[in-house]
Structure formats: structure tokens, C-alpha cells
Design a protein around this motif. Structure first.
Motif, PDB file in Angstrom:
ATOM      1  N   PRO A 132       0.815  -1.226   0.000  1.00 47.41           N
ATOM      2  CA  PRO A 132       0.000   0.000   0.000  1.00 47.41           C
ATOM      3  C   PRO A 132       0.840   1.265   0.000  1.00 47.41           C
ATOM      4  CG  PRO A 132      -0.086  -1.087   2.138  1.00 47.41           C
ATOM      5  CD  PRO A 132       0.572  -2.042   1.207  1.00 47.41           C
ATOM      6  N   ASP A 133       2.054   1.192   0.550  1.00 46.18           N
ATOM      7  CA  ASP A 133       2.925   2.365   0.534  1.00 46.18           C
ATOM      8  C   ASP A 133       3.337   2.710  -0.897  1.00 46.18           C
ATOM      9  OD1 ASP A 133       4.303  -0.062   0.463  1.00 46.18           O
ATOM     10  OD2 ASP A 133       6.062   0.704   1.517  1.00 46.18           O
ATOM     11  N   MET A 134       3.713   1.695  -1.663  1.00 45.91           N
ATOM     12  CA  MET A 134       4.105   1.936  -3.054  1.00 45.91           C
ATOM     13  C   MET A 134       2.920   2.408  -3.891  1.00 45.91           C
ATOM     14  SD  MET A 134       6.678  -1.217  -3.872  1.00 45.91           S
ATOM     15  CE  MET A 134       8.098  -1.574  -2.832  1.00 45.91           C
ATOM     16  N   GLN A 135       1.763   1.804  -3.643  1.00 46.72           N
ATOM     17  CA  GLN A 135       0.576   2.238  -4.386  1.00 46.72           C
ATOM     18  C   GLN A 135       0.259   3.702  -4.087  1.00 46.72           C
ATOM     19  OE1 GLN A 135      -2.852  -0.374  -4.651  1.00 46.72           O
ATOM     20  NE2 GLN A 135      -1.691  -2.064  -3.776  1.00 46.72           N
ATOM     21  N   SER A 136       0.398   4.087  -2.830  1.00 46.72           N
ATOM     22  CA  SER A 136       0.082   5.458  -2.426  1.00 46.72           C
ATOM     23  C   SER A 136       1.011   6.462  -3.087  1.00 46.72           C
ATOM     24  CB  SER A 136       0.189   5.584  -0.899  1.00 46.72           C
ATOM     25  OG  SER A 136      -0.746   4.746  -0.254  1.00 46.72           O
ATOM     26  N   VAL A 137       2.308   6.204  -3.032  1.00 50.30           N
ATOM     27  CA  VAL A 137       3.272   7.144  -3.602  1.00 50.30           C
ATOM     28  C   VAL A 137       3.148   7.176  -5.126  1.00 50.30           C
ATOM     29  CG1 VAL A 137       5.701   7.777  -3.739  1.00 50.30           C
ATOM     30  CG2 VAL A 137       4.804   6.796  -1.625  1.00 50.30           C
ATOM     31  N   SER A 138       2.849   6.038  -5.728  1.00 45.37           N
ATOM     32  CA  SER A 138       2.649   6.007  -7.182  1.00 45.37           C
ATOM     33  C   SER A 138       1.461   6.880  -7.593  1.00 45.37           C
ATOM     34  CB  SER A 138       2.432   4.569  -7.661  1.00 45.37           C
ATOM     35  OG  SER A 138       3.599   3.791  -7.476  1.00 45.37           O
ATOM     36  N   ALA A 139       0.419   6.888  -6.780  1.00 46.49           N
ATOM     37  CA  ALA A 139      -0.742   7.727  -7.089  1.00 46.49           C
ATOM     38  C   ALA A 139      -0.355   9.200  -7.094  1.00 46.49           C
ATOM     39  CB  ALA A 139      -1.863   7.473  -6.075  1.00 46.49           C
ATOM     40  N   VAL A 140       0.488   9.602  -6.156  1.00 48.54           N
ATOM     41  CA  VAL A 140       0.940  10.995  -6.098  1.00 48.54           C
ATOM     42  C   VAL A 140       1.707  11.363  -7.368  1.00 48.54           C
ATOM     43  CG1 VAL A 140       2.458  12.610  -4.885  1.00 48.54           C
ATOM     44  CG2 VAL A 140       1.019  11.049  -3.588  1.00 48.54           C
ATOM     45  N   ILE A 141       2.597  10.461  -7.804  1.00 50.18           N
ATOM     46  CA  ILE A 141       3.389  10.746  -9.000  1.00 50.18           C
ATOM     47  C   ILE A 141       2.490  10.843 -10.228  1.00 50.18           C
ATOM     48  CG2 ILE A 141       5.246   9.909 -10.491  1.00 50.18           C
ATOM     49  CD1 ILE A 141       6.402   8.471  -8.011  1.00 50.18           C
ATOM     50  N   ALA A 142       1.524   9.938 -10.323  1.00 48.64           N
ATOM     51  CA  ALA A 142       0.606   9.987 -11.462  1.00 48.64           C
ATOM     52  C   ALA A 142      -0.160  11.313 -11.479  1.00 48.64           C
ATOM     53  CB  ALA A 142      -0.362   8.809 -11.403  1.00 48.64           C
ATOM     54  N   TYR A 143      -0.654  11.734 -10.330  1.00 50.56           N
ATOM     55  CA  TYR A 143      -1.345  13.022 -10.252  1.00 50.56           C
ATOM     56  C   TYR A 143      -0.419  14.150 -10.707  1.00 50.56           C
ATOM     57  CZ  TYR A 143      -5.614  11.667  -7.637  1.00 50.56           C
ATOM     58  OH  TYR A 143      -6.826  11.159  -7.251  1.00 50.56           O
ATOM     59  N   PHE A 144       0.830  14.105 -10.247  1.00 55.50           N
ATOM     60  CA  PHE A 144       1.769  15.182 -10.580  1.00 55.50           C
ATOM     61  C   PHE A 144       1.982  15.272 -12.089  1.00 55.50           C
ATOM     62  CE2 PHE A 144       5.915  16.907 -11.526  1.00 55.50           C
ATOM     63  CZ  PHE A 144       5.916  18.092 -10.802  1.00 55.50           C
ATOM     64  N   THR A 145       2.140  14.137 -12.758  1.00 53.22           N
ATOM     65  CA  THR A 145       2.376  14.180 -14.204  1.00 53.22           C
ATOM     66  C   THR A 145       1.185  14.789 -14.940  1.00 53.22           C
ATOM     67  OG1 THR A 145       1.557  11.914 -14.598  1.00 53.22           O
ATOM     68  CG2 THR A 145       3.909  12.161 -14.091  1.00 53.22           C
ATOM     69  N   LEU A 146      -0.015  14.539 -14.439  1.00 53.42           N
ATOM     70  CA  LEU A 146      -1.200  15.133 -15.057  1.00 53.42           C
ATOM     71  C   LEU A 146      -1.269  16.638 -14.791  1.00 53.42           C
ATOM     72  CD1 LEU A 146      -3.840  12.378 -14.245  1.00 53.42           C
ATOM     73  CD2 LEU A 146      -2.704  12.800 -16.432  1.00 53.42           C
ATOM     74  N   LEU A 147      -0.907  17.036 -13.586  1.00 50.33           N
ATOM     75  CA  LEU A 147      -0.899  18.463 -13.259  1.00 50.33           C
ATOM     76  C   LEU A 147       0.138  19.205 -14.102  1.00 50.33           C
ATOM     77  CD1 LEU A 147      -1.270  17.977  -9.447  1.00 50.33           C
ATOM     78  CD2 LEU A 147      -2.795  19.413 -10.820  1.00 50.33           C
ATOM     79  N   ALA A 148       1.293  18.560 -14.318  1.00 50.02           N
ATOM     80  CA  ALA A 148       2.317  19.172 -15.165  1.00 50.02           C
ATOM     81  C   ALA A 148       1.770  19.404 -16.573  1.00 50.02           C
ATOM     82  CB  ALA A 148       3.564  18.289 -15.200  1.00 50.02           C
ATOM     83  N   GLU A 149       1.115  18.399 -17.120  1.00 44.92           N
ATOM     84  CA  GLU A 149       0.516  18.525 -18.449  1.00 44.92           C
ATOM     85  C   GLU A 149      -0.499  19.670 -18.474  1.00 44.92           C
ATOM     86  OE1 GLU A 149      -0.601  18.199 -22.272  1.00 44.92           O
ATOM     87  OE2 GLU A 149       1.029  17.031 -21.396  1.00 44.92           O
ATOM     88  N   SER A 150      -1.300  19.769 -17.441  1.00 41.20           N
ATOM     89  CA  SER A 150      -2.365  20.778 -17.413  1.00 41.20           C
ATOM     90  C   SER A 150      -1.817  22.198 -17.380  1.00 41.20           C
ATOM     91  CB  SER A 150      -3.285  20.550 -16.204  1.00 41.20           C
ATOM     92  OG  SER A 150      -2.655  20.955 -15.000  1.00 41.20           O
TER      93      SER A 150
END
Length: 208
Positions: A132-150
Motif C-alpha cells: 500500500p505504501d508503493m501504491q500510495s506514492v505512485s498515485a501521487v506521482i501519477a497526479y503530478f504528471t497530469l498536473l504538469a501537463e495541465s
């Protein structure tokens, strides 16, 4: 740009303009990315934002040294082109105007602790949990890449440099129980990669 368009447009960007990334934008994107779902709201991450070119070059040197060490193995000795491509992929962060070092904090459930106390083998414990720790941090990175695109930036979520993870830990003076989980290179893109083919969605869905 709405969320569906952002998701559809996002690409892994590997070539960046030299323009600096706004510190205000980086702070806001990281704050929003930290709203990602995560285990028990533990927020098991922190970010080291690097814009210092000399520090990026130093980290790149650590990565290249590790790759060179591995490249002496017989499996790689006769494949210099593979090593060259590997280096190119692992070192691209050194030319980005900003790099986010994503640091993951140690996480262990009480159940895991009990199983360790009962001398269950690590490989057996591994099968009982889904990181769950890896899943949690991966979610943050995925969000960040989308925010960068936006916001008109490009980002590349990188794990190749982690061949030097232990060196990073020492050089960045991480605390015990912390580890470098990923690097995210970010900047204004100088390329627009075409979309990559995806598996048909109906091949990935099973209705019951």
C-alpha cells in the motif's frame, strides 16, 4: 483543459527547454498531487526539488558509475549499444530544468510486525500484502504528471536512475527508513511524442 483532455494528452517527455520551472507552479502541483488517495492518509512521501545543475550532474555521475559497473558483466560486455541506450534513458534527468526526487517513507502494518515477531519468512509475508505504501506514492506521482501537463509542462516518471539508490540515500542525506522511490524530470517540453498504442479496452475488462 478538462481532466479527460489532460489524461489523453499526457506523454512522457524526455527533452526539455532550458527555461526554469516556476517554483510557485512546482509547489502548487506538489500540493495538489498530495491530495491523491493513500493508505490511511499516512502521506508516506516527501519531495526534494532539485534545480541546481551541479547537483543534478553529480547524481547523474553516480548513476553512470553504477551502470558502468554492471556493464562489465559478460551479459553486457558484447552489447555496447544496449548499454548506450540504457545510459541515455537513465541520465536524461540531468538535462531537465527541475527534478523531483520522490522519497518514500517506511511503512509496516501492525499485522506485518506481528508476523515478523512470529518468525514468518519475509517471502511469505510478501505474498500477504499488496504494498500500500508503493501504491500510495505512485498515485501521487501519477497526479503530478497530469498536473504538469495541465500547466503546459512535460514530465517523465523515472526509475532507471534507481540503480544508484543507495548512493542517492547518502548524497541526499536521507533519514533512516526513507528511500528514493522515483525521480520525476519536469520542464517545458521541446517534443510532442505521438501517442503509443494501447491495448483495446475490451481486452482488459471482464464483466461479471
Amino acid at each position: 483543459m478538462d481532466i479527460e483532455e489532460v489524461i489523453a494528452r499526457r506523454r512522457s517527455i524526455r527533452r526539455f527547454a532550458a527555461d526554469p520551472v516556476s517554483a510557485v507552479d512546482l509547489r502548487q502541483m506538489l500540493a495538489l498531487a498530495s491530495q491523491a488517495p493513500n493508505i490511511g492518509n499516512r502521506q508516506l512521501w516527501r519531495f526534494i526539488v532539485i534545480t541546481d545543475d551541479s547537483l543534478l550532474k553529480m547524481l547523474a555521475t553516480l548513476v553512470e558509475r553504477r551502470i558502468n559497473d554492471v556493464a562489465t558483466h559478460p551479459d553486457f560486455a558484447n552489447h555496447p549499444e544496449k548499454v548506450r541506450v540504457w545510459k541515455e534513458a537513465a541520465l536524461l534527468f540531468a538535462d531537465a530544468p527541475a527534478v523531483i526526487v520522490v522519497v518514500k517513507q517506511e511503512y509496516r502494518t501492525r499485522l506485518e510486525a506481528v508476523l515478523v515477531e512470529r518468525n514468518m519468512r519475509p517471502v511469505e509475508i510478501e505474498h500477504l500484502f499488496s504494498h500500500p505504501d508503493m501504491q500510495s506514492v505512485s498515485a501521487v506521482i501519477a497526479y503530478f504528471t497530469l498536473l504538469a501537463e495541465s500547466r503546459g509542462y512535460g514530465a517523465c516518471w523515472m526509475t532507471e536512475p534507481l540503480i544508484a539508490k543507495k548512493d542517492f540515500h547518502a548524497s541526499l542525506q536521507l533519514a533512516p527508513g526513507e528511500e528514493v522511490f522515483a525521480l520525476v524530470a519536469v520542464g517545458k517540453p521541446t517534443e510532442t511524442p505521438p501517442p503509443k498504442a494501447r491495448k483495446p479496452i475490451d481486452d482488459l475488462i471482464e464483466w461479471r
